[in-house]
Write an enzyme that holds these catalytic residues in place. Structure first.
Site, mmCIF file in Angstrom:
data_model
loop_
_atom_site.group_PDB
_atom_site.id
_atom_site.type_symbol
_atom_site.label_atom_id
_atom_site.label_comp_id
_atom_site.label_asym_id
_atom_site.label_seq_id
_atom_site.Cartn_x
_atom_site.Cartn_y
_atom_site.Cartn_z
ATOM 1 N N GLN A 595 -65.957 40.475 -77.667
ATOM 2 C CA GLN A 595 -66.293 41.212 -78.709
ATOM 3 C C GLN A 595 -65.749 42.547 -78.789
ATOM 4 O O GLN A 595 -65.680 43.190 -77.878
ATOM 5 C CB GLN A 595 -67.971 41.737 -78.626
ATOM 6 C CG GLN A 595 -68.597 42.168 -79.974
ATOM 7 C CD GLN A 595 -68.391 41.003 -81.164
ATOM 8 O OE1 GLN A 595 -68.057 39.953 -80.924
ATOM 9 N NE2 GLN A 595 -68.286 41.701 -82.438
ATOM 10 N N LEU A 596 -64.891 42.686 -79.834
ATOM 11 C CA LEU A 596 -64.228 43.967 -79.905
ATOM 12 C C LEU A 596 -65.162 45.262 -79.615
ATOM 13 O O LEU A 596 -65.832 45.442 -80.411
ATOM 14 C CB LEU A 596 -63.448 44.122 -81.365
ATOM 15 C CG LEU A 596 -62.559 45.251 -81.607
ATOM 16 C CD1 LEU A 596 -61.257 44.963 -80.440
ATOM 17 C CD2 LEU A 596 -62.205 45.388 -83.054
ATOM 18 N N HIS A 597 -64.564 46.259 -78.925
ATOM 19 C CA HIS A 597 -65.218 47.311 -78.510
ATOM 20 C C HIS A 597 -64.414 48.427 -78.409
ATOM 21 O O HIS A 597 -63.208 48.338 -77.886
ATOM 22 C CB HIS A 597 -66.127 46.977 -77.298
ATOM 23 C CG HIS A 597 -65.372 46.622 -76.001
ATOM 24 N ND1 HIS A 597 -65.201 45.426 -75.758
ATOM 25 C CD2 HIS A 597 -65.016 47.185 -74.884
ATOM 26 C CE1 HIS A 597 -64.629 44.960 -74.597
ATOM 27 N NE2 HIS A 597 -64.664 45.988 -74.173
ATOM 28 N N LEU A 598 -64.513 49.736 -78.810
ATOM 29 C CA LEU A 598 -63.804 50.881 -78.718
ATOM 30 C C LEU A 598 -64.271 51.649 -77.568
ATOM 31 O O LEU A 598 -65.668 52.008 -77.527
ATOM 32 C CB LEU A 598 -64.049 51.647 -79.968
ATOM 33 C CG LEU A 598 -63.320 52.987 -80.118
ATOM 34 C CD1 LEU A 598 -61.947 52.835 -80.156
ATOM 35 C CD2 LEU A 598 -64.019 53.865 -81.243
#
Length: 700
Positions: A595-598
């Site tokens: 899951q893309l996370h910043l």
């Protein structure tokens, strides 16, 4: 507990007249859990010759070493005696050398005394005259530290049987079972008494002693105030002293000599398969077991590090018993081929066995129904499996197999970590089913051999094209790496279940209220559970299919901008509370978690969790892609540039401000705590630092 003493101790037919194999029973439990008492109670009433190997007394009645225990155990087993390994054995590393004592002539069992921590502590506080002098109040703290690294055993470590005891009733039942095992008897293989393989590790004594007004002030996911999650959901504790201040995490080892650490099982390609044609198709079990073992033996040299696992639901399975005996006769490596008792659709969640490929005993129409394994797998795989199967083929001939990549929307994929299902059709001896061979076993055995050959070849086509993508360590949890399978020229990213924590939170934030700081239709915000700085947040994208930065495309640009704006808003909050803080917002080129996370991370890097070179380099080299650069690249090029992880993670340690080199993390952390140099010029451009910095050092 699921224990039938009479049936458990009944010898196999083929071993009726042969001496039972010696057993190496590895006891697993904290001090005070009753390991020594368990041994004494069994040995007092058993007719089987047992030897207790205890590290507290191995050296002429005094405490000894692990090598001494190994030597003593090996000697006893060679003499045909069974042994109890009376050590704590609380993690896989401590057990691995004792498990290696097993083989075709030795059964390796684990007896897990996972009793409530309160009970163990109360015992050791009260006891006197202990062999290892572990007693009294100080012993409570030792037990607490030992439980930080507790790791329950799994069959995949090499055990043929594991018995879990959660209370004293379970212990009594296990004592009766092992006492009843005579010299000629054997015990069924599998896991017994494990009610919830995903249950959290029990809390240590400090949690019980903590005063009501004392809290842990560590920045982390709020619901994890005294626990940290390790690989594949392993729970560890951050110990708090009675004053409420965090104390140093210390790994208490039972020996000083380093043991060899087995490869993480999530990284090992594994095929779980049922016995083909022996249930509904009524194929003779003796002949079927000959075919299975023969084909496994044929493919052993081609497997590499991959594993084959024959699965059945019941411990009384005749086919498992036959195959085990014949595989042992042929001395087939039991670490690369073994049997397993459990539901093939729930091997990970119910049995702790990571299998990326499962086989289905299919019907010729490749459709759900018919009962048995076929119905169960289609039901567990959901509509996604049925649709994916139809895309590949509409029917299957006997003796053939069909490899079906499993869509990420399938529950088998998301919950069990299964990436492929291989449908196999074997010969039919049931006159009520199509294509019955009327007991023609010459033809039937040939078809069954072809079926297993097709199955194993299909599995090898998956295993041989798996490319392990190295992991970075800057994400919320550590764990096994992502795998990429290149099948027919397309890449399907697969994630072990233990790497999907962020995905699960992003998809259903309402179930994680204690962790979530903010949630909207687009994003979820939470603290990194292992913060690498004073302030370290994660902003998760709430869209399926956007697992990593490599997946981001131009259509995702509005979402990336929204994530960036949310990050800036939190930066404003933090800077308002502490004006000395400076932040960067960015992504890891290759994350370890789905899951893309910043990352929103302050540049002080003042954190006890920043321990390794890869931690530092994942945030201070080009591996960390600034959010402003990512948005610009996707807008102009359609995708972001992914930097080389291996090269960047191995770079020397350099200060992120003055760029001076340092030999190790302690020296580096000492330097950055006082470095007054300005940030490099490239970081001071385009809003990469927030708030924006002038070309001057920070205030002393």
């Amino acid at each position: 507990m699921e224990m039938d003493i009479d049936s458990a101790c009944k010898p196999k037919d083929e071993e009726e007249k042969a001496k039972g194999k010696p057993i190496a029973a590895i006891l697993v439990g904290a001090p005070g859990s009753g390991k020594s008492t368990f041994c004494e109670n069994v040995m007092r009433g058993s007719s089987r010759p047992w030897v207790r190997v205890c590290q507290d007394t191995i050296n002429n009645g005094k405490s000894g070493t692990k090598p001494q225990c190994l030597k003593s155990a090996a000697a006893s087993l060679k003499e045909g005696k069974s042994v109890f390994i009376d050590r704590c054995n609380l993690d896989k590393e401590q057990r691995v050398d004792f498990v290696s004592l097993g083989g075709p002539e030795v059964e390796v069992h684990a007896v897990v005394l996972d009793l409530p921590t309160k009970l163990s502590i109360s015992r050791i506080v009260k006891r006197t005259g202990h062999e290892g002098n572990l007693q009294g109040g100080k012993a409570a703290a030792v037990v607490n530290r030992m439980l930080q690294n507790k790791e329950l055993p799994k069959l995949s470590e090499g055990f043929s049987r594991i018995t879990f005891c959660r209370n004293e009733t379970d212990v009594d039942a296990a004592v009766k079972t092992y006492t009843a095992v005579g010299p000629l008897d054997t015990l069924p293989h599998g896991c017994f008494g494990q009610k919830d393989p995903n249950a959290k590790t029990q809390l240590g004594i400090m949690r019980f002693l903590k005063r009501p007004h004392e809290t842990n002030t560590r920045d982390s996911v709020p619901s994890q105030l005294t626990e940290e999650k390790g690989p594949c959901g392993k729970t560890q504790e951050t110990v708090s002293s009675s004053s409420g201040m965090p104390s140093q995490k210390i790994k208490v080892s039972e020996d000083t000599a380093p043991g060899s650490i087995s490869q993480d099982e999530s990284d090992i390609p594994t095929l779980a398969f049922p016995s083909i044609s022996t249930a509904d198709f009524q194929f003779d079990l003796e002949k079927a077991s000959d075919v299975i073992v023969g084909k496994v033996e044929e493919f052993m040299d081609k497997l590499g590090n991959a594993r084959l696992v024959l699965v059945d639901l019941t411990e009384r399975s005749k086919i498992l018993s036959l195959v085990r005996a014949k595989a042992a006769e042929k001395k087939i490596d039991s670490k690369r081929f073994f049997t397993f008792i459990g539901d093939i659709c729930q091997l990970y969640t119910k049995g702790g066995l990571c299998c990326n490929v499962i086989a289905n005993a299919a019907n010729w129409r490749l459709k759900p129904g018919g009962g048995g394994v076929n119905a169960a797998i289609f039901n567990a795989g959901g509509p996604a499996l049925e649709a994916a199967t139809k895309e590949q083929a509409r029917s299957l001939l006997p003796g053939n197999a069909l490899v079906v990549p499993l869509p990420s929307t399938s529950p088998l994929y998301s919950k069990e970590g299964v990436t492929h299902v291989i449908h196999v059709l074997g010969p039919n001896m049931n006159p009520r089913r199509p294509n019955c061979l009327d007991n023609d076993y010459v033809k039937g055995c040939k078809v069954l051999e072809d079926a297993y050959s097709s199955l194993f070849k299909g599995f090898l086509s998956i295993a041989n094209t798996q490319v392990k993508v190295p992991r970075s360590s800057g994400s919320i949890l550590s764990g096994p790496s992502k795998l990429e399978d290149e099948i027919s020229g397309t890449k399907t990213k697969t994630w072990a279940p233990c790497l999907q924590a962020l995905y699960n939170i992003a998809m259903q934030p309402e179930k994680h209220n204690k962790q979530v700081l903010e949630a909207s239709d687009d994003v979820v915000v939470l603290n990194d559970i292992y913060p690498k700085a004073k302030q370290h947040l994660l902003v998760l994208a709430r869209i399926k299919g956007l697992d990593t930065l490599a997946d981001a495309r131009k259509e995702h640009l509005p979402l990336l901008m929204a994530m960036h704006e949310v990050g800036l808003r939190w930066v404003d909050k933090f800077v308002g509370e502490d004006a000395s803080l400076v932040f960067r917002l960015g992504y890891h080129s290759v994350p370890s978690m789905r899951q893309l996370h910043l990352h929103v991370i302050s540049q002080d890097f003042d954190s006890k969790h920043l321990k390794h070179k890869k931690h530092w380099n994942s945030f201070t080299t080009a591996f960390f892609r600034d959010s402003v650069d990512v948005m610009e690249e996707i807008n102009n090029q359609g995708k972001a540039t992914i930097q080389d992880e291996k090269r960047l993670m191995s770079m020397e340690l350099r200060c992120h401000r003055c760029r001076s080199a340092h030999p190790n993390i302690p020296r580096l952390k000492s330097h950055i705590s006082s470095c007054q140099a300005p940030f490099p010029a490239d970081l001071q451009k385009k809003g990469r630092l927030v708030p924006e910095q002038t070309n001057s050092g920070r205030d002393p």
